[in-house]
Design a protein around this motif. Structure first.
Motif, mmCIF file in Angstrom:
data_model
loop_
_atom_site.group_PDB
_atom_site.id
_atom_site.type_symbol
_atom_site.label_atom_id
_atom_site.label_comp_id
_atom_site.label_asym_id
_atom_site.label_seq_id
_atom_site.Cartn_x
_atom_site.Cartn_y
_atom_site.Cartn_z
ATOM 1 N N GLY A 249 25.169 47.464 39.150
ATOM 2 C CA GLY A 249 25.788 46.885 40.330
ATOM 3 C C GLY A 249 26.754 45.779 39.972
ATOM 4 O O GLY A 249 27.863 45.697 40.522
ATOM 5 N N TYR A 250 26.357 44.919 39.024
ATOM 6 C CA TYR A 250 27.229 43.824 38.608
ATOM 7 C C TYR A 250 28.488 44.362 37.937
ATOM 8 O O TYR A 250 29.602 43.889 38.205
ATOM 9 N N VAL A 251 28.327 45.361 37.065
ATOM 10 C CA VAL A 251 29.477 45.938 36.359
ATOM 11 C C VAL A 251 30.450 46.580 37.341
ATOM 12 O O VAL A 251 31.675 46.526 37.149
ATOM 13 N N PHE A 252 29.929 47.194 38.417
ATOM 14 C CA PHE A 252 30.803 47.844 39.391
ATOM 15 C C PHE A 252 31.552 46.820 40.247
ATOM 16 O O PHE A 252 32.764 46.934 40.463
ATOM 17 N N TYR A 253 30.842 45.813 40.746
ATOM 18 C CA TYR A 253 31.457 44.871 41.682
ATOM 19 C C TYR A 253 32.291 43.789 40.990
ATOM 20 O O TYR A 253 33.136 43.172 41.631
ATOM 21 N N TRP A 254 32.064 43.550 39.712
ATOM 22 C CA TRP A 254 32.809 42.501 39.007
ATOM 23 C C TRP A 254 34.320 42.726 39.072
ATOM 24 O O TRP A 254 35.060 41.840 39.518
ATOM 25 N N PRO A 255 34.838 43.886 38.635
ATOM 26 C CA PRO A 255 36.299 44.050 38.710
ATOM 27 C C PRO A 255 36.812 44.244 40.132
ATOM 28 O O PRO A 255 38.024 44.170 40.370
ATOM 29 N N VAL A 256 35.934 44.486 41.100
ATOM 30 C CA VAL A 256 36.369 44.749 42.472
ATOM 31 C C VAL A 256 36.533 43.455 43.263
ATOM 32 O O VAL A 256 37.599 43.192 43.837
ATOM 33 N N ILE A 257 35.478 42.619 43.306
ATOM 34 C CA ILE A 257 35.543 41.391 44.101
ATOM 35 C C ILE A 257 35.111 40.167 43.297
ATOM 36 O O ILE A 257 34.938 39.090 43.875
ATOM 37 N N GLY A 258 34.899 40.318 41.999
ATOM 38 C CA GLY A 258 34.424 39.204 41.194
ATOM 39 C C GLY A 258 35.424 38.065 41.105
ATOM 40 O O GLY A 258 36.641 38.282 41.046
ATOM 41 N N ILE A 259 34.905 36.847 41.108
ATOM 42 C CA ILE A 259 35.747 35.660 40.943
ATOM 43 C C ILE A 259 36.195 35.525 39.486
ATOM 44 O O ILE A 259 37.323 35.135 39.199
ATOM 45 N N ASP A 260 35.308 35.862 38.554
ATOM 46 C CA ASP A 260 35.659 35.781 37.131
ATOM 47 C C ASP A 260 36.692 36.846 36.785
ATOM 48 O O ASP A 260 36.583 37.998 37.245
ATOM 49 N N PRO A 261 37.684 36.506 35.971
ATOM 50 C CA PRO A 261 38.661 37.521 35.533
ATOM 51 C C PRO A 261 37.961 38.654 34.779
ATOM 52 O O PRO A 261 37.166 38.405 33.871
ATOM 53 N N ALA A 262 38.209 39.878 35.178
ATOM 54 C CA ALA A 262 37.583 41.035 34.536
ATOM 55 C C ALA A 262 38.338 41.405 33.269
ATOM 56 O O ALA A 262 39.548 41.173 33.161
ATOM 57 N N PRO A 263 37.658 41.986 32.275
ATOM 58 C CA PRO A 263 38.353 42.430 31.061
ATOM 59 C C PRO A 263 39.453 43.448 31.354
ATOM 60 O O PRO A 263 40.426 43.542 30.623
ATOM 61 N N ARG A 264 39.273 44.220 32.443
ATOM 62 C CA ARG A 264 40.278 45.209 32.846
ATOM 63 C C ARG A 264 40.674 44.926 34.299
ATOM 64 O O ARG A 264 40.092 45.502 35.226
ATOM 65 N N PRO A 265 41.629 44.032 34.526
ATOM 66 C CA PRO A 265 42.013 43.686 35.899
ATOM 67 C C PRO A 265 42.559 44.903 36.644
ATOM 68 O O PRO A 265 43.266 45.742 36.077
ATOM 69 N N LEU A 266 42.237 44.989 37.938
ATOM 70 C CA LEU A 266 42.715 46.075 38.784
ATOM 71 C C LEU A 266 43.623 45.522 39.871
ATOM 72 O O LEU A 266 43.369 44.435 40.399
ATOM 73 N N PRO A 267 44.678 46.272 40.240
ATOM 74 C CA PRO A 267 45.468 45.861 41.408
ATOM 75 C C PRO A 267 44.621 46.024 42.666
ATOM 76 O O PRO A 267 43.609 46.734 42.672
ATOM 77 N N HIS A 268 45.030 45.371 43.746
ATOM 78 C CA HIS A 268 44.218 45.397 44.957
ATOM 79 C C HIS A 268 44.062 46.812 45.509
ATOM 80 O O HIS A 268 42.989 47.177 46.004
ATOM 81 N N LEU A 269 45.095 47.623 45.404
ATOM 82 C CA LEU A 269 44.966 49.006 45.855
ATOM 83 C C LEU A 269 43.967 49.772 44.994
ATOM 84 O O LEU A 269 43.214 50.619 45.494
ATOM 85 N N GLY A 270 43.950 49.481 43.695
ATOM 86 C CA GLY A 270 42.977 50.114 42.806
ATOM 87 C C GLY A 270 41.552 49.712 43.155
ATOM 88 O O GLY A 270 40.635 50.543 43.131
ATOM 89 N N LYS A 271 41.355 48.445 43.472
ATOM 90 C CA LYS A 271 40.027 47.987 43.888
ATOM 91 C C LYS A 271 39.583 48.693 45.164
ATOM 92 O O LYS A 271 38.431 49.139 45.296
ATOM 93 N N LEU A 272 40.502 48.778 46.112
ATOM 94 C CA LEU A 272 40.191 49.437 47.373
ATOM 95 C C LEU A 272 39.850 50.902 47.149
ATOM 96 O O LEU A 272 38.882 51.435 47.721
ATOM 97 N N GLY A 273 40.603 51.560 46.286
ATOM 98 C CA GLY A 273 40.338 52.958 45.991
ATOM 99 C C GLY A 273 38.988 53.158 45.323
ATOM 100 O O GLY A 273 38.283 54.146 45.604
#
Length: 671
Positions: free
Chosen positions: A537-561
Motif C-alpha cells: 500500500g505504501y509503495v503504491f500510494y507514495w508516487p501518487v499522493i506522497g509528500i516525499d519526492p518519489a524515486p520515479r516522479p509521475l506527472p499528475h495525469l499519470g498519477k490519476l491514471g
C-alpha cells in the motif's frame, strides 16, 4: 547521530586474534553452562513428555550443538552490522579495508552457523523420538522424521540461509550488498522463532511476538559487541564513534530483551511457580544475568568510550567481561529451551486456542470489534514507536525554530492509529478466525493506513532532523536513509507498473491460489501478511499522493491514471468473492470449531462485500488529495510566473507580443 570528532588511538595494543580467542572461550563457556543446567534442571524432561531417554550423546549433545549454531549466528549478524552501519565505505560504494575484514569474519562465522544448524537436524529428530542420534542418521529415517517435525525443518531452513550468507560474504565487495547480506542474516533467525515452546500451546501469538524482540535484541547486542571488539583489536578507524553508536543500540536491545523476556516468561510460567519449578528457576537465573549485563555493560562501555577519547584504548580488555556474561546468558537460554514449561505440561487448550493462541467463545459484534482489545506486540508496538519518533522529530524541528505542517503530523498519527486499531483491537483479535473481519483488517492496512502515512512526509521530516555525517566519519541515519530511497530496489518497487501489480495482484495471488489456506495456520505468516499489506500500500500510494519526492516522479495525469487503473481490479475482486461457491481455507475455519460460526460461505461473501465497498472509500480520498495537490501545484506555478514577471518587467509577455506582431506584419506583407 552524533558527529563529534574524537581522538582515536593509533592501534589497540591487544592482538587481533584475542577476539577470536574470546569468542571461542565464550562459546565453550556457554556450551558448558547449557549442558550443566540441562543436566540439573531438565534431566527428567523425557519422562515428563512420556519419551524414552535417548542417552547422553543426544540429551547433552543437542544443547552444545545449539550453542555452536547460535554463537555462529551471533558473530555473523554482529560483524555484518558493523560492516554495514559502522564503517564508512569508499566514495565509489566499495567496502573499505575494515569493512571487508568484518565481512570476512562474518563469512567464517556463517559457515560455523551453517554446520551447527545442519547438525541440529538429526539431534532434534533423535531428541523428539527418544532415540540415539546414530539411530536416525539413515537417510530414509531422517527425512521421514524431519518431514513430521517443524523444529527440525526450521533448523534445516536456517542452515540453508546461513550457507547463502556464507557464500555472499565470500563475494561481496560493496556496501549495498553488505546491507543485503545483513538483512538475509536476520532472516535466518526467523525459522527458529516459528518453532519451540513459544510457537505452541496457548497464547503462542504473544509468546512468539515477544520472542522476536528478545532474539533480535540478543543477537544484535552480543554480536555487535564482539564485532566492535574485533574492530578495535584490528586498529580500525573511528572506534570511539562506533562505540558510542553501539552503546545506544545496546541500551535499546537491553530494554527490548528485558520487557519481551518478562512477557514471554509470564506466558509460559505463572508467577507462583517461578521458584517452585525448574523452568521458573531458570527464568530467574536468566533475569539475574540480564540485570547484571545491563549494569556491567553500561559501566564498561562508558569507561571504554572515555578511555578511547583520551587516547588510551583498552576497549577489548574492558569489554571481555561483558562478552563472557553474554555467553553465560546464551547457555542459560539454551537450557531454558530444553526445559518443559509448566504451561506446556498443564491441561490441553481448546482447538481455537491451539490454532490461533487464544479462545473466542463469543461471536464478533460492533462493540467487541472496537473494544475487545488484545495488544499486538509487533504491530501495536510499531505503531506507538513510529508515532513517538515522528513527534520527537517535529519537536526537534521546533526547538531549532523550524516549522512543520500540522496537517502532516495529524496524517501520521491517523496512520499509526489505523495500524493500532487494525491489529490490536477486536478487529485484530477476530481477524485470524473470521474471514470477513480479516478482510476488514486487510483493507485498513493496505488501503487506509498507507494513505495517511505517505501524506505525512516521514522521509522529508527525517532528512531535516538528522544531520549529515562529518567528513571522513561513518555514514549516519541520514546517509542510510538517502541510500535506501535511491537504491535500485526502491526504484524498482515504485515503478508504476510494478507498484500497480503488487498492489492489486496480491489480492488475487493470496486468496485465489491456495496461499491463504496454507498461511492461516502459521502465526509468522499472519505477521508477514500484515507487513505485505502495509508495504504494498505504501509503495503504491507514495508516487501518487506522497509528500516525499518519489524515486520515479509521475506527472499528475499519470498519477490519476494509476489510481483509475487500480479501481476496477478491486471491484472485480470483491465481486468474485461475493459470487464464489467455494469457501476459502474451509479446512482451517471448520477446524477452529467455533460454535457461533455456522455459515462460512455467507461470512466469505460478507468479506467480499467489505472489500468491494470499503475499497472505494480510500480511493475517493486519494482522488480528492490528488486533485488538491494538482490545484496547489498549478497555484505555485502561477505564483512563480507572476514573481518572474514582476522581476523582469514582464519581459516574456513583451517578447511574446512582439513575436505575434512580427508574424502579423509578415502576413500583411506577404498578402
Amino acid at each position: 547521530m552524533s558527529t563529534e570528532t574524537v581522538r582515536e588511538p593509533a592501534r589497540d595494543r591487544q592482538p587481533s586474534n584475542a577476539v577470536a580467542v574470546l569468542a571461542v572461550t565464550g562459546g565453550l563457556l556457554a556450551a558448558v553452562v547449557a549442558a550443566a543446567l540441562t543436566a540439573l534442571f531438565a534431566a527428567d524432561s523425557y519422562a515428563q513428555y512420556g519419551l524414552p531417554d535417548p542417552g547422553p550423546i543426544t540429551s547433552y549433545g543437542l544443547p552444545v550443538v545449539r550453542v555452536i549454531a547460535e554463537s555462529g549466528a551471533v558473530v555473523t549478524i554482529g560483524s555484518l552490522l558493523l560492516a554495514a552501519f559502522g564503517i564508512p565505505a569508499k566514495r565509489s560504494g566499495a567496502l573499505a579495508a575494515d569493512g571487508y575484514a568484518a565481512v570476512r569474519t562474518a563469512g567464517w562465522a556463517a559457515a560455523v552457523w551453517c554446520v551447527g544448524a545442519a547438525l541440529l537436524v538429526p539431534f532434534i529428530a533423535a531428541d523428539a523420538t527418544g532415540r540415539a542420534v546414530s539411530e536416525v542418521l539413515s537417510t530414509e529415517v531422517l527425512f521421514g522424521l524431519v518431514d513430521a517435525l517443524e523444529e527440525a525443518k526450521s533448523w534445516g531452513l536456517t542452515a540453508l540461509i546461513a550457507f547463502l550468507v556464507a557464500v555472499t560474504c565470500r563475494v561481496v565487495l560493496s556496501w549495498g550488498w553488505t546491507t543485503a547480506a545483513f538483512g538475509l542474516s536476520l532472516a535466518g533467525m526467523l525459522p527458529v522463532v516459528a518453532t519451540g515452546h513459544s510457537a505452541s500451546g496457548g497464547a503462542h501469538d504473544i509468546a512468539t511476538n515477544s520472542l522476536l524482540f528478545h532474539l533480535f535484541g540478543a543477537v544484535l547486542w552480543v554480536g555487535g559487541l564482539i564485532a566492535l571488539l574485533a574492530h578495535a583489536a584490528r586498529g580500525g578507524a573511528h572506534v570511539g564513534l562506533v562505540a558510542r553508536r553501539f552503546s545506544r543500540i545496546a541500551l535499546v536491545c537491553w530494554l527490548a530483551m528485558a520487557v519481551s523476556g518478562v512477557v514471554n516468561s509470564l506466558v509460559r510460567v505463572p508467577l507462583d511457580q517461578l521458584l517452585t519449578t525448574s523452568y521458573g528457576l531458570l527464568v530467574v537465573v536468566k533475569v539475574v544475568c540480564l540485570v547484571v549485563l545491563g549494569v556491567v555493560g553500561y559501566y564498561q562501555r562508558s569507561a571504554s568510550v572515555r578511555r578511547i577519547e583520551n587516547g588510551t584504548g583498552g576497549l577489548l580488555r574492558l569489554g571481555a567481561v561483558e562478552v563472557l556474561i553474554m555467553f553465560v546468558t546464551i547457555g542459560v537460554a539454551v537450557a531454558l529451551g530444553r526445559t518443559p514449561p509448566p504451561a506446556e505440561l498443564g491441561p490441553i487448550p481448546g482447538t481455537a486456542e491451539l490454532l490461533i493462541g487464544y479462545p473466542l467463545p463469543e461471536a464478533p459484534s460492533t462493540l467487541r470489534l472496537f473494544f475487545d482489545w488484545r495488544f499486538d506486540l509487533v504491530y501495536g508496538t510499531a505503531a506507538l514507536v513510529l508515532a513517538g519518533l515522528y513527534l520527537w522529530g517535529v519537536l526537534r524541528l521546533r526547538q531549532r525554530g523550524d516549522r512543520w505542517p500540522v496537517g502532516r503530523t495529524v496524517a501520521w498519527l491517523c496512520g499509526c492509529a489505523t495500524i493500532l486499531v487494525a491489529t490490536s483491537s477486536g478487529i485484530g483479535k477476530y481477524a485470524p478466525a473470521v474471514f470477513s473481519v480479516h478482510m476488514g483488517q486487510h483493507m485498513l492496512l493496505s488501503m487506509l493506513a498507507p494513505v495517511f502515512l505517505v501524506m505525512a512526509g516521514p522521509t522529508s521530516l527525517a532528512l531535516r532532523v538528522f544531520k549529515p555525517a562529518g567528513k571522513g566519519e561513518p555514514p549516519g541515519a541520514r546517509e542510510w536513509l538517502l541510500a535506501f530511497v535511491h537504491s535500485p530496489i526502491t526504484r524498482l518497487l515504485t515503478q508504476p507498473i510494478v507498484a500497480l501489480v503488487l498492489f492489486v495482484g496480491s489480492f488475487y495471488a493470496l486468496y485465489f491460489t491456495g496461499l491463504f489456506d496454507v498461511a492461516l495456520s502459521e502465526h509468522w505468516a499472519h505477521l508477514a501478511m500484515n507487513a505485505h499489506f502495509l508495504l504494498v500500500g505504501y509503495v503504491f500510494y507514495w508516487p501518487v499522493i506522497g509528500i516525499d519526492p518519489a524515486p520515479r516522479p509521475l506527472p499528475h495525469l499519470g498519477k490519476l491514471g494509476l489510481v483509475f487503473a487500480s479501481m476496477p481490479f478491486h471491484a472485480f475482486f470483491g465481486i468474485a468473492l461475493m459470487m464464489s461457491q467455494t469457501v476459502i481455507a474451509e479446512t482451517f475455519y471448520r477446524g477452529l470449531d467455533l460454535p457461533w460460526m455456522t455459515d462460512l460461505l455467507a461470512d466469505q461473501r460478507l468479506g467480499g462485500g467489505l472489500a468491494w465497498a470499503s475499497g472505494e472509500v480510500p480511493l475517493v480520498v486519494v482522488m480528492l488529495a490528488l486533485l488538491i495537490q494538482w490545484s496547489r501545484a498549478d497555484d505555485r506555478m502561477a505564483r512563480r510566473i507572476d514573481r518572474k514577471a514582476d522581476a523582469d518587467g514582464e519581459a516574456d509577455l513583451a517578447a511574446y507580443n512582439a513575436m505575434l506582431k512580427r508574424m502579423a506584419e509578415q502576413d500583411r506583407t506577404g498578402g
